[in-house]
Write a protein that holds these residues in place. Sequence first.
Motif, mmCIF file in Angstrom:
data_model
loop_
_atom_site.group_PDB
_atom_site.id
_atom_site.type_symbol
_atom_site.label_atom_id
_atom_site.label_comp_id
_atom_site.label_asym_id
_atom_site.label_seq_id
_atom_site.Cartn_x
_atom_site.Cartn_y
_atom_site.Cartn_z
ATOM 1 N N GLY A 1 0.810 -1.205 0.000
ATOM 2 C CA GLY A 1 0.000 0.000 0.000
ATOM 3 C C GLY A 1 0.852 1.267 0.000
ATOM 4 O O GLY A 1 2.038 1.235 0.323
ATOM 5 N N SER B 1 -3.892 -2.763 0.681
ATOM 6 C CA SER B 1 -3.870 -2.607 -0.773
ATOM 7 C C SER B 1 -4.881 -3.561 -1.386
ATOM 8 O O SER B 1 -5.371 -4.477 -0.720
ATOM 9 C CB SER B 1 -2.479 -2.928 -1.326
ATOM 10 O OG SER B 1 -2.212 -4.313 -1.206
ATOM 11 N N SER B 2 -5.175 -3.351 -2.657
ATOM 12 C CA SER B 2 -6.129 -4.247 -3.334
ATOM 13 C C SER B 2 -5.552 -5.656 -3.435
ATOM 14 O O SER B 2 -6.285 -6.641 -3.352
ATOM 15 C CB SER B 2 -6.490 -3.702 -4.712
ATOM 16 O OG SER B 2 -5.330 -3.501 -5.483
ATOM 17 N N GLU C 1 -5.998 -7.336 -0.016
ATOM 18 C CA GLU C 1 -7.383 -7.744 0.218
ATOM 19 C C GLU C 1 -7.675 -9.119 -0.369
ATOM 20 O O GLU C 1 -8.496 -9.861 0.167
ATOM 21 C CB GLU C 1 -8.347 -6.721 -0.383
ATOM 22 C CG GLU C 1 -8.397 -5.416 0.379
ATOM 23 C CD GLU C 1 -9.277 -4.386 -0.307
ATOM 24 O OE1 GLU C 1 -10.072 -4.755 -1.197
ATOM 25 O OE2 GLU C 1 -9.169 -3.205 0.059
ATOM 26 N N MET C 2 -7.004 -9.476 -1.447
ATOM 27 C CA MET C 2 -7.252 -10.743 -2.114
ATOM 28 C C MET C 2 -6.405 -11.882 -1.548
ATOM 29 O O MET C 2 -6.647 -13.039 -1.880
ATOM 30 C CB MET C 2 -7.019 -10.581 -3.612
ATOM 31 C CG MET C 2 -7.975 -9.565 -4.220
ATOM 32 S SD MET C 2 -7.703 -9.250 -5.961
ATOM 33 C CE MET C 2 -8.066 -10.831 -6.658
#
Length: 142
Positions: free
Chosen positions: A51, A58-59, A62-63
């Motif tokens: 991030g 960060s995206s 998240e995953m």
Amino acid sequence: YGADFPASVFRTRLDRPDDTDGSRRIPVPVDRALLERGRDRFQTFFVPCHGTLGDGASSVAEMMKRSKPANLGALAGEDAYRATNFRAVRLGFGLMPSYAVQLSVEDTWAVAAYVGALRIARSSRADDLPPDVRAQLAKEAP
């Protein structure tokens, strides 16, 4: 990469008490140019997972179900902090690969210095700044 080794193996490699590789002392002056270089390399290689603020938000994070990227501001002690950042970038840590091929030793120090600056900035208040710096910030505020 990180799945085949317990975290303790990586932690031991990163938290060595010796100074055989010089990573407890940043060997270059920490100035604006170094921090800007560190910011550039950080944004290129580390923002996708750690991030913009280095907090692990960060995206990509998240995953990730298994292991999230570290909050780079969570480590204590300036010397230990710089050494750990330097070694993590050079050696890799957990699921993060080594960036020794992509980043020179000098660039690695720049990233370590920049992450340290992020950490300081997150824990600082505008009231703690010198009056001239506060005045300049007030002029630049939207």
